[in-house]
Design a protein around this motif. Structure first.
Motif, PDB file in Angstrom:
ATOM      1  N   PRO A 429      13.486  16.672  -8.939  1.00 34.58           N
ATOM      2  CA  PRO A 429      14.536  15.819  -8.417  1.00 34.58           C
ATOM      3  C   PRO A 429      14.072  14.990  -7.229  1.00 34.58           C
ATOM      4  N   GLN A 430      13.265  15.603  -6.325  1.00 36.21           N
ATOM      5  CA  GLN A 430      12.824  14.863  -5.167  1.00 36.21           C
ATOM      6  C   GLN A 430      11.877  13.751  -5.571  1.00 36.21           C
ATOM      7  N   ILE A 431      10.955  14.050  -6.517  1.00 27.90           N
ATOM      8  CA  ILE A 431      10.015  13.033  -6.951  1.00 27.90           C
ATOM      9  C   ILE A 431      10.758  11.895  -7.644  1.00 27.90           C
ATOM     10  N   THR A 432      11.685  12.269  -8.533  1.00 29.40           N
ATOM     11  CA  THR A 432      12.445  11.250  -9.249  1.00 29.40           C
ATOM     12  C   THR A 432      13.253  10.408  -8.282  1.00 29.40           C
ATOM     13  N   GLU A 433      13.833  11.060  -7.275  1.00 30.32           N
ATOM     14  CA  GLU A 433      14.624  10.321  -6.305  1.00 30.32           C
ATOM     15  C   GLU A 433      13.758   9.337  -5.532  1.00 30.32           C
ATOM     16  N   LEU A 434      12.555   9.785  -5.162  1.00 31.98           N
ATOM     17  CA  LEU A 434      11.655   8.909  -4.430  1.00 31.98           C
ATOM     18  C   LEU A 434      11.232   7.726  -5.279  1.00 31.98           C
ATOM     19  N   GLU A 435      10.842   8.012  -6.539  1.00 30.24           N
ATOM     20  CA  GLU A 435      10.392   6.942  -7.407  1.00 30.24           C
ATOM     21  C   GLU A 435      11.517   5.971  -7.740  1.00 30.24           C
ATOM     22  N   SER A 436      12.721   6.517  -7.963  1.00 31.75           N
ATOM     23  CA  SER A 436      13.830   5.634  -8.306  1.00 31.75           C
ATOM     24  C   SER A 436      14.198   4.735  -7.144  1.00 31.75           C
ATOM     25  N   SER A 437      14.090   5.267  -5.898  1.00 33.06           N
ATOM     26  CA  SER A 437      14.398   4.443  -4.745  1.00 33.06           C
ATOM     27  C   SER A 437      13.407   3.305  -4.620  1.00 33.06           C
ATOM     28  N   ARG A 438      12.138   3.589  -4.961  1.00 35.82           N
ATOM     29  CA  ARG A 438      11.151   2.525  -4.911  1.00 35.82           C
ATOM     30  C   ARG A 438      11.428   1.469  -5.973  1.00 35.82           C
ATOM     31  N   GLU A 439      11.871   1.917  -7.148  1.00 39.21           N
ATOM     32  CA  GLU A 439      12.136   0.964  -8.213  1.00 39.21           C
ATOM     33  C   GLU A 439      13.316   0.064  -7.869  1.00 39.21           C
ATOM     34  N   THR A 440      14.363   0.634  -7.305  1.00 37.68           N
ATOM     35  CA  THR A 440      15.548  -0.156  -7.001  1.00 37.68           C
ATOM     36  C   THR A 440      15.303  -1.141  -5.873  1.00 37.68           C
ATOM     37  N   ASP A 441      14.278  -0.896  -5.045  1.00 37.20           N
ATOM     38  CA  ASP A 441      13.989  -1.785  -3.939  1.00 37.20           C
ATOM     39  C   ASP A 441      12.863  -2.758  -4.262  1.00 37.20           C
ATOM     40  N   SER A 442      12.582  -2.957  -5.547  1.00 41.26           N
ATOM     41  CA  SER A 442      11.432  -3.781  -5.912  1.00 41.26           C
ATOM     42  C   SER A 442      11.715  -5.272  -5.776  1.00 41.26           C
ATOM     43  N   ASP A 443      12.973  -5.685  -5.559  1.00 40.24           N
ATOM     44  CA  ASP A 443      13.324  -7.092  -5.440  1.00 40.24           C
ATOM     45  C   ASP A 443      13.868  -7.413  -4.052  1.00 40.24           C
ATOM     46  N   LEU A 444      13.248  -6.863  -3.049  1.00 36.30           N
ATOM     47  CA  LEU A 444      13.720  -7.055  -1.685  1.00 36.30           C
ATOM     48  C   LEU A 444      13.507  -8.497  -1.230  1.00 36.30           C
ATOM     49  N   ILE A 445      14.395  -8.912  -0.332  1.00 27.69           N
ATOM     50  CA  ILE A 445      14.239 -10.184   0.377  1.00 27.69           C
ATOM     51  C   ILE A 445      14.195  -9.859   1.865  1.00 27.69           C
ATOM     52  N   LEU A 446      13.135 -10.260   2.529  1.00 25.39           N
ATOM     53  CA  LEU A 446      13.004 -10.036   3.966  1.00 25.39           C
ATOM     54  C   LEU A 446      13.380 -11.310   4.705  1.00 25.39           C
ATOM     55  N   ILE A 447      14.283 -11.178   5.667  1.00 32.94           N
ATOM     56  CA  ILE A 447      14.634 -12.292   6.543  1.00 32.94           C
ATOM     57  C   ILE A 447      14.120 -11.945   7.933  1.00 32.94           C
ATOM     58  N   LEU A 448      13.166 -12.724   8.417  1.00 36.20           N
ATOM     59  CA  LEU A 448      12.537 -12.472   9.712  1.00 36.20           C
ATOM     60  C   LEU A 448      13.191 -13.370  10.756  1.00 36.20           C
ATOM     61  N   GLY A 449      13.996 -12.762  11.599  1.00 35.54           N
ATOM     62  CA  GLY A 449      14.774 -13.526  12.567  1.00 35.54           C
ATOM     63  C   GLY A 449      16.190 -13.706  12.061  1.00 35.54           C
ATOM     64  N   PHE A 450      17.181 -13.243  12.851  1.00 33.63           N
ATOM     65  CA  PHE A 450      18.566 -13.306  12.377  1.00 33.63           C
ATOM     66  C   PHE A 450      19.453 -14.004  13.391  1.00 33.63           C
ATOM     67  N   GLY A 451      18.938 -15.138  13.883  1.00 30.32           N
ATOM     68  CA  GLY A 451      19.767 -16.010  14.701  1.00 30.32           C
ATOM     69  C   GLY A 451      20.700 -16.811  13.807  1.00 30.32           C
ATOM     70  N   PRO A 452      21.214 -17.935  14.289  1.00 25.33           N
ATOM     71  CA  PRO A 452      22.121 -18.741  13.463  1.00 25.33           C
ATOM     72  C   PRO A 452      21.509 -19.163  12.130  1.00 25.33           C
ATOM     73  N   ALA A 453      20.219 -19.507  12.131  1.00 21.68           N
ATOM     74  CA  ALA A 453      19.579 -19.920  10.875  1.00 21.68           C
ATOM     75  C   ALA A 453      19.488 -18.753   9.895  1.00 21.68           C
ATOM     76  N   GLY A 454      19.048 -17.596  10.384  1.00 24.35           N
ATOM     77  CA  GLY A 454      18.945 -16.429   9.516  1.00 24.35           C
ATOM     78  C   GLY A 454      20.300 -15.985   8.992  1.00 24.35           C
ATOM     79  N   GLN A 455      21.326 -16.083   9.827  1.00 28.53           N
ATOM     80  CA  GLN A 455      22.669 -15.685   9.394  1.00 28.53           C
ATOM     81  C   GLN A 455      23.185 -16.623   8.309  1.00 28.53           C
ATOM     82  N   ARG A 456      22.895 -17.928   8.450  1.00 28.89           N
ATOM     83  CA  ARG A 456      23.342 -18.881   7.433  1.00 28.89           C
ATOM     84  C   ARG A 456      22.634 -18.610   6.098  1.00 28.89           C
ATOM     85  N   VAL A 457      21.333 -18.329   6.156  1.00 29.84           N
ATOM     86  CA  VAL A 457      20.589 -18.015   4.935  1.00 29.84           C
ATOM     87  C   VAL A 457      21.162 -16.770   4.263  1.00 29.84           C
TER      88      VAL A 457
END
Length: 597
Positions: A429-457
């Motif tokens: 269960p722990q291995i499956t949970e770890l692997e599944s969490s990695r799979e679900t996060d495979s389409d991440l979007i990183l926003i670097l900086g969350f001022g007005p521009a980052g908030q609008r994006v």
């Protein structure tokens, strides 16, 4: 001539002029020689597809007092390098929340206690059979009972196996061993003749009380004082202050544990775990990374300095037999206790391979047991040299044993057909949970900086259903806004590798940089292209002058503020009621009757 010039210079003027006895510069020269040798031999080891740790240890042996003799003050170097072990455990602790630590379960705790007890008894029994006295045999058993926290944790972390079943159990056992250093030290001190059984009991009670006090004080400091301190605007504006604060916390936790008579490495780890729940944990881990790297490298080189190749060559058969007995014996004992405590046997074998070496704290125990020239201890000089040589040899074997651990687990799993369908399910269960969490996060979007521009994006992306967004910012207020958006957020400097890795750069499809500084954007582009070359990179450009520089650096899309402002202004003008008036004003001079021709 120089000595004549400064012979009569007063002491306070000498300090101003920097005229000293040179001891500090001599120590610095020793450190530089060790680090330079470690770079050279570590690089050679990597070129030969080996662990750099082997090169670091070999570097210490080469330039140490027993071979070339370029560096002689090994004890001072070792004392300094111990801080590297503490910083390593502090950084690892920052990755472990209390919840994750509890997930280790009871297996590591029980297995750690039994492993120390049975290894000590096995060493005691074999030593007595070989003719050693009871006190000397007990000291030998205590020294070989410990494994190398620095080497094993470093290797498992580099191989991303701390969350593997054998890695979790190995880490738990190592923590128990670090806790056992104090009672083992007290026992050896009593055997040398500096204490009694009553003294040991009292000291253990005092150490336990101080340990509870240590945890309570640091819990209050990290959860109530530190957050308010790091939210000060002066700390956010000046990056020097958070870095200095991180160093003080990391080194200070180790120092406080040492002053309380506890293991500095264990104290630093506990401090890191207590700090892990803070939003500042990732940035602090990144800030201590450079110093940790230097001191951990220095530590392995300092370990190598204790080696004496001439003595090893003269006693080669004895050293090889001892190394084989310790590696096989500790592997079997650790495997047995881990399996007995409930770990599946294929993973128990991997744990045994990881811990089949003698640890760095064995140097400390062996030194105390040897005593001094004026006050001899219970270990003879030849036994001390054998322990030191064996320790270094087992550390050199450790990278190979750790690399073998997963393969051995898989092999045993295939061969153990009867247990294949039952025992692995305990960790599945722990291995499956770890692997599944990695799979679900495979389409991440990183926003670097969350001022007005980052908030609008972020707002626009959320409207179209893109919710796997992670925000990185150094401003705590911006992170609070990100949490109101329902986004995952992380406080940190996006120009540092540790921060980007922790945020999930390797699993991201898109990185959006809204930071205004062109220099910072170029640094981020370089890191992203180095670490995740396939990730799309959209970058904000404040001035048109830098547009092509950012494209040349590796950005996929550059949004030019000056160009965009010009387009927006033109669009507003073209859509405004003022446009017809401007057009009429332009046409009037050309209309009939208005011409003066």
């Amino acid at each position: 001539m120089t000595e004549c010039l400064f012979h009569n210079v007063p002491s306070h003027i000498s300090l101003i002029l920097g005229v000293t006895d040179g001891r500090m510069w001599h120590s610095l020269a020793d450190v530089l020689i060790l680090l330079a040798a470690a770079i050279v031999l570590g690089t050679i080891a990597e070129q030969l597809k080996q662990s750099a740790i082997l090169g670091y240890i070999a570097a210490g042996t080469l330039v140490g007092p027993n071979l070339l003799g370029w560096v002689s003050d090994r004890q001072s170097i070792f004392d300094l390098a111990e801080l590297g072990v503490a910083l390593l455990l502090f950084a690892i602790g920052l990755e472990f929340s209390l919840t994750r630590l509890r997930r280790l379960g009871r297996i590591p705790l029980l297995a750690g206690i039994f492993q120390i007890l049975f290894t000590l008894l096995a060493g005691l029994a074999v030593s007595i059979l070989l003719g050693f006295s009871v006190s000397e045999a007990l000291a030998i058993g205590a020294t070989i009972a410990l494994s190398s926290t620095a080497c094993v944790v470093r290797m498992l972390n580099d191989r991303a196996e701390l969350d593997a079943p054998h890695g979790r159990t190995a880490l738990g056992i190592l923590l128990v061993q670090d806790m056992a250093v104090i009672p083992l030290m007290l026992i050896i001190t009593a055997l040398v003749g500096k204490g009694t059984a009553a003294d040991i009991t009292v000291q253990l009670a005092v150490s336990l009380t101080l340990a509870v006090l240590f945890v309570a004080v640091f819990y209050g400091l990290f959860n109530y004082v530190l957050p308010r301190l790091l939210e000060l605007s002066s700390l956010r504006r000046n990056r020097d202050f958070p870095i200095l604060l991180a160093m003080v916390m990391a080194a200070g936790s180790a120092w406080a544990a040492h002053r309380l008579g506890l293991s500095p490495a264990l104290g630093a780890f506990v401090a890191g775990v207590l700090l892990a729940i803070s939003p500042f944990a990732t940035q602090i881990r990144s800030d201590v990374q450079p110093l940790k790297t230097v001191l951990v490298t220095l530590f392995f080189a300092a370990v190598g300095m204790f080696g004496d190749l001439n003595w090893v060559v003269d006693h080669l058969a004895l050293v090889l037999a001892t190394v084989a007995a310790i590696v096989i014996g500790k592997m079997l004992i650790t495997f047995g206790v881990a399996w007995f405590c409930g770990q599946p046997w294929q993973f128990a074998l991997g744990t045994g391979l990881c811990l089949a070496q003698v640890g760095e704290f064995s140097f400390v125990l062996a030194t105390v047991a040897r005593g001094t020239t004026a006050n001899p201890g219970i270990l003879s000089e030849s036994t001390f040299r054998l322990i030191v040589s064996t320790t270094i040899a087992t550390l050199l074997l450790t990278p190979y044993l750790i690399q073998l651990a997963p393969a051995a687990a898989n092999l045993i799993r295939k061969l153990g057909r009867r247990n294949q369908n039952k025992e692995p399910l305990q960790d599945a269960p722990q291995i499956t949970e770890l692997e599944s969490s990695r799979e679900t996060d495979s389409d991440l979007i990183l926003i670097l900086g969350f001022g007005p521009a980052g908030q609008r994006v972020a707002g626009e992306l959320l409207q179209v259903g893109l919710k796997k967004i992670v925000v990185i910012d150094l401003n705590h207020e911006n992170l609070q806004i990100a949490s109101q958006y329902g986004l995952r957020s992380q406080l940190g400097d996006a120009t540092q590798i540790e921060v980007l890795e922790h945020a999930g750069l390797y699993r991201s499809r898109l990185v959006i940089t809204t930071l205004p500084s062109t220099t910072v954007c170029r640094q981020i582009i370089y890191l992203v292209r180095q670490l995740a070359p396939g990730t799309a990179l959209y970058v904000r450009c404040r001035y048109h002058l830098h547009h092509w520089q950012l494209l040349a650096a590796g950005a996929d899309v550059v949004v030019d503020e000056e160009e965009y402002v010009g387009e927006c202004l033109a669009k507003q003008i073209l859509e405004s009621p003022l446009l017809p008036l401007l057009l009429n004003a332009k046409q009037k001079p050309d209309q009939p009757g208005n011409s003066h021709a």
